[in-house]
Every structure is written in structure tokens, then in C-alpha cells.
Design a protein around this motif. Structure first.
Motif, short mmCIF file in Angstrom:
data_model
loop_
_atom_site.label_atom_id
_atom_site.label_comp_id
_atom_site.label_asym_id
_atom_site.label_seq_id
_atom_site.Cartn_x
_atom_site.Cartn_y
_atom_site.Cartn_z
N ALA A 20 0.86 -1.17 0.00
CA ALA A 20 0.00 0.00 0.00
C ALA A 20 0.89 1.22 0.00
O ALA A 20 1.82 1.32 0.80
N SER A 76 4.95 3.75 2.55
CA SER A 76 4.31 2.51 2.12
C SER A 76 4.54 1.42 3.15
O SER A 76 5.38 1.54 4.04
N LEU A 107 1.29 -5.36 2.33
CA LEU A 107 -0.08 -5.78 2.58
C LEU A 107 -0.20 -7.29 2.52
O LEU A 107 0.45 -7.93 1.68
N LEU A 134 -6.36 -8.80 1.23
CA LEU A 134 -6.90 -7.81 2.16
C LEU A 134 -7.91 -6.92 1.42
O LEU A 134 -7.61 -6.38 0.36
N GLU A 192 -10.44 -3.71 0.47
CA GLU A 192 -10.09 -2.30 0.35
C GLU A 192 -10.33 -1.54 1.65
O GLU A 192 -9.52 -0.69 2.05
N LYS A 212 -10.15 -2.57 4.70
CA LYS A 212 -9.09 -2.88 5.64
C LYS A 212 -7.76 -2.27 5.19
O LYS A 212 -6.95 -1.82 6.02
N GLN A 213 -7.54 -2.23 3.88
CA GLN A 213 -6.32 -1.59 3.35
C GLN A 213 -6.26 -0.14 3.81
O GLN A 213 -5.21 0.36 4.24
N ARG A 214 -7.40 0.55 3.68
CA ARG A 214 -7.45 1.96 4.08
C ARG A 214 -7.11 2.13 5.56
O ARG A 214 -6.37 3.03 5.96
N LEU A 252 -3.35 1.50 6.18
CA LEU A 252 -2.53 2.59 5.66
C LEU A 252 -2.74 3.88 6.45
O LEU A 252 -1.79 4.62 6.70
N GLU A 268 -3.80 0.20 -9.18
CA GLU A 268 -2.67 -0.70 -8.96
C GLU A 268 -1.57 -0.40 -9.97
O GLU A 268 -1.84 -0.12 -11.14
N VAL A 295 -0.58 -1.08 -4.46
CA VAL A 295 -1.96 -0.59 -4.36
C VAL A 295 -1.86 0.86 -3.91
O VAL A 295 -1.43 1.14 -2.78
N TYR A 335 -2.89 4.78 -3.06
CA TYR A 335 -3.88 5.71 -2.53
C TYR A 335 -3.26 7.10 -2.47
O TYR A 335 -2.04 7.25 -2.34
#
Length: 446
Positions: A6, A306, A309, A313, A315, A317-319, A322, A344, A357, A359
Motif C-alpha cells: 500500500a 508505504s 499488505l 486484504l 479495500e 481494511k487496506q485503508r 494505511l 494498482e 496498491v 492511494y
């Protein structure tokens, strides 16, 4: 093999169009402008004298047995006159620039038969030189070679310079590589050479994944070549290293099983490790694999904030993961909802595909980066281009600009209408590579 990371894609920005970068593996330096790159990790260097000695022996033994029979090598080995010897090597190196060995052989033999010495070439006309060079391409090479020969005859009393430094300084058209080749092969000067073949061999042996065209990496490779070159047979060692890259350690489908240096090759060890990992995975076992970014000369490069991840996982939970990471990094609250999914970006390192990934995050006001927490700094667009940044990070920046461009022109090929709901990472086409100018512009005043 694919790895997920991430990344906050230069989304930390403030007035003036500045973005945040952090140095991977470097000591804290705070917001100081453009510090010097950190030394590469020891695994990317040849620091063990015993290994260097063994490598030299293995390579030279292979070269003595397997080297190609080439006319310039014969002349370099049999010619007793140092000036004639250097001239013979010089002609071959100029002809071999941008031209395959098989093509050069006939041209070289005709050239040396017609002009066996510097003095003979100096007396030739440009028309004669071009006539013999016809079909070899890049005609300026022949012209510069003759001009340099005339200079040696008229200004240097017909004597070739005796060191790589003087060859490069005194002869027009002779660069660092050509000077090193002439000096090592003709005069036995213990100086290394770095060409495309050598770059590939050294990068594979030390598993260097950084951009090998960057000046910083090239300079490291020159240091490495100078450290490795055999002191008693520098010319043979340099030719052996180039020969290895041309015949065994080729760009595609290298003949690793035939390589005399396979026991010194970090890339080969990594391949074996990956194969073992794949085998374990088939049987339901999973061994930890180091991040591909650690394989490059990245300890001195800059990256966006970064973190790795876990596979699969979602999205949301990714947020959250991060956001927590960025909150600790900036020292101020970061809401997961404020992170905007970009897409991506796939970066290929050797046999490994790494997926970023991406953001973005907009921050209001100034954000002071605490050097005690992380070696980070804010940079402008100009500073970004002047910094040592990996290819993967450049791709991340391009991804951000493409999205901005699509959003500003929804009617021109954009696949997402303005205001549409953002999709998860799995819906984005892998390999998206976009630009960075729009992202680095200063935000418009409201």
C-alpha cells in the motif's frame, strides 16, 4: 510471483505543490535538502577478499578455456610494440560500438591490413576511411578515429597515452569505457570497465534491482568493476567479464548452468529460494519471502510512505492499515475515509511481479515531518527529479496523474464519470503507468 504494497502516492502535499518522500533504510535526516545517497547494503558489494580472489580465478579459468577467437585479441596478445598494440585494441573498441562482433570481424581485418599503424591511418583521406567503413554504420566513428590518430601523430609524437585517464583526456571520441579497455588490455593497467554486458553481469551477481541506467548506480558499478579486476591479468579479466555477458549471462534465457560464477551469483540464489518457496506452497507450507524492493540498491533511494499488505486484504481494511501507518508517520490524525484509491501499479523485478496498491491523501496546511520518527522530507517537482527515486516510485506518480487527467476531462476517454463510486483495487487493470506533473502542481486557491 506478486507482492502487494500500500502506497500513499505523493498524496501528502501542501501549498507550493510539495510532496513527501522518505528514504528507504537511511538514517534520519529530517527535512534537509537532497542528502547524499546512503551506501548500498553489503550484500550488493564484493567485500570478502577470499570471494573476490575465487571469482577472479573461476572467471579467468573459464575465459582461457572458452574465449572466442577474435582477431583483435590475437593482435593484443602477440604485438610487442605497445603503441601498435593499443592502436589495434582501440580500432576494435570503436568498431564494436553499436555493432555486433560477427559484423565487425571482416571490417576489422580489412582496416588493419590497409592501415596497420597510427601513422598509416593519419595519412589516409577521410574519403578512404568512409569507403572502408561503408556498411558498418555510424560513420562519425571512423572520422573521429582518424582525427584522433592524427592528433597522436602530430601532438603526441606518435605515442599513445599510457593510462586510462590520459586516454580519455587526450583522445577525442574516447570515453571512460574505451579508455579503460585500451589501458587494461594494452598496458596492463588494473582498471575496470563497465559496458552493457558488464552491467548485466554485476547486477545479477549482486541482485541489484535499481535502475541500472541511473548515474548513481552506474558509478557504483564502476567502483565494483575496479575492485574486482584482477591485478595480474586486468585485460583478460575485463574481456572475460564482457565475454560472459555476451555468451552466457545474456539478457534473455541466460545459461546459468554453464556460468563459471554461479556460486557467486545472488540472483541465482534468489531464484533457487523462489523455487523452494513455490515448492513449499504446493504442499501447503509457506515460508517468508523478503520484499522484492530489498533486492535493489534501494537503501539510498527515496520512496513514498508505504507498507506491505497481506494477500487478499479488502479495500476497507487496506485503508485502515494505511491510515494508521500514515498517522504514526505524520504525527497527526489521518482518517481512513480521506484516502482515495488510485489504482494498482505493477513493477517487474527479474522474475518477480510487485503490485503497488496506490492511494492518495490531501492534507490541509503545513505538516512538519519529525526526523526522529522517520528520515523523510517534502520535495517540489524539481527536487523530485533531482532525487534518487526508484522506477517503481515513478510509476506510482504516473498513476496519480492519469486519474487526475481523466477526472478533469470526463468526456475524453474517461472510463469513470465524475462523482462515480470508487472501485476496489481488484477492479483496476494491473500495470497502470501514469505521469506526475499534475500531481506536483500547487493546488489552486479556492
Amino acid at each position: 510471483m506478486s507482492h502487494l504494497r500500500a502506497t500513499a502516492a505523493r498524496g501528502l502535499r501542501r501549498s507550493g505543490g510539495r510532496g513527501a518522500l522518505r528514504r528507504k533504510g537511511a538514517s534520519p535526516r529530517g527535512a534537509a535538502p537532497a542528502p547524499a545517497p546512503a551506501p548500498p547494503p553489503s550484500r550488493h558489494l564484493f567485500s570478502d577478499p577470499a570471494e573476490i580472489e575465487a571469482l577472479r580465478g573461476h572467471l579467468l579459468a573459464w575465459y582461457d578455456k572458452c574465449k572466442r577467437d577474435l582477431p583483435w585479441r590475437t593482435l593484443a596478445a602477440t604485438e610487442l610494440d605497445a603503441d601498435r598494440r593499443a592502436y589495434a585494441v582501440w580500432v576494435s573498441e570503436i568498431m564494436l560500438q553499436q555493432t555486433q562482433v560477427a559484423t565487425v570481424i571482416d571490417y576489422y581485418n580489412r582496416w588493419m591490413q590497409k592501415w596497420p599503424t597510427l601513422q598509416a591511418l593519419a595519412q589516409a583521406s577521410l574519403e578512404e576511411v568512409n569507403e572502408l567503413w561503408a556498411g558498418l554504420g555510424y560513420y562519425s566513428r571512423g572520422k573521429r578515429l582518424q582525427e584522433a590518430a592524427r592528433k597522436v601523430v602530430s601532438e603526441l609524437a606518435g605515442q599513445m597515452p599510457r593510462t586510462a585517464e590520459d586516454l580519455q583526456k587526450l583522445l577525442p571520441g574516447v570515453g571512460r569505457y574505451t579508455a579503460g579497455a585500451i589501458a587494461s588490455i594494452s598496458y596492463g593497467q588494473a582498471t575496470g570497465v563497465v559496458d552493457g554486458n558488464v552491467i548485466r553481469v554485476l547486477c545479477r551477481m549482486r541482485c541489484i534491482g535499481a535502475d541500472s541506467s541511473s548515474p548513481a548506480v552506474i558509478e557504483r558499478l564502476w567502483d565494483m568493476a575496479n575492485a574486482l579486476v584482477d591485478r595480474s591479468r586486468p585485460g583478460d579479466f575485463n574481456q572475460a567479464l564482457m565475454e560472459l555477458g555476451a555468451t552466457v549471462c545474456v539478457p534473455k534465457a541466460p545459461l546459468c548452468g554453464e556460468c563459471p560464477l554461479k556460486q557467486h551469483c545472488q540472483a541465482q540464489r534468489r531464484v533457487e529460494k523462489e523455487l523452494a518457496f513455490a515448492s513449499q506452497k504446493l504442499f501447503g507450507k509457506r515460508a517468508p519471502v523478503s520484499d522484492v524492493e530489498d533486492c535493489g540498491l534501494l537503501a539510498g533511494l527515496w520512496e513514498f510512505p508505504s507498507l506491505p499488505l497481506a494477500q487478499g486484504l479488502q479495500e476497507e481494511k487496506q485503508r485502515e492499515v494505511l491510515a494508521d501507518h500514515l498517522q504514526a508517520w505524520t504525527g497527526r490524525p489521518v482518517a481512513a475515509g480521506g484516502l482515495r484509491f488510485i489504482g494498482e501499479v505493477v513493477h517487474i523485478f527479474s522474475h518477480i511481479h510487485q503490485t503497488y496498491v496506490v492511494y492518495s491523501l490531501s492534507l490541509d496546511g503545513d505538516v512538519t515531518l519529525d526526523p526522529a520518527l522517520s528520515p523523510s522530507r517534502w520535495v517540489t517537482e524539481e527536487e523530485f527529479h533531482a532525487s534518487a527515486v526508484s522506477t517503481a516510485m515513478k510509476k506510482v506518480l504516473k498513476a496519480h496523474e492519469k486519474q487526475r487527467g481523466e477526472e478533469s476531462s470526463p468526456g475524453k476517454g474517461s472510463k469513470r464519470k465524475r462523482g462515480a463510486k470508487l472501485q476496489g483495487a481488484s477492479s483496476t487493470c494491473p500495470g497502470t503507468q501514469l505521469s506526475l506533473r499534475a500531481f506536483l502542481r500547487a493546488p489552486k486557491s479556492p
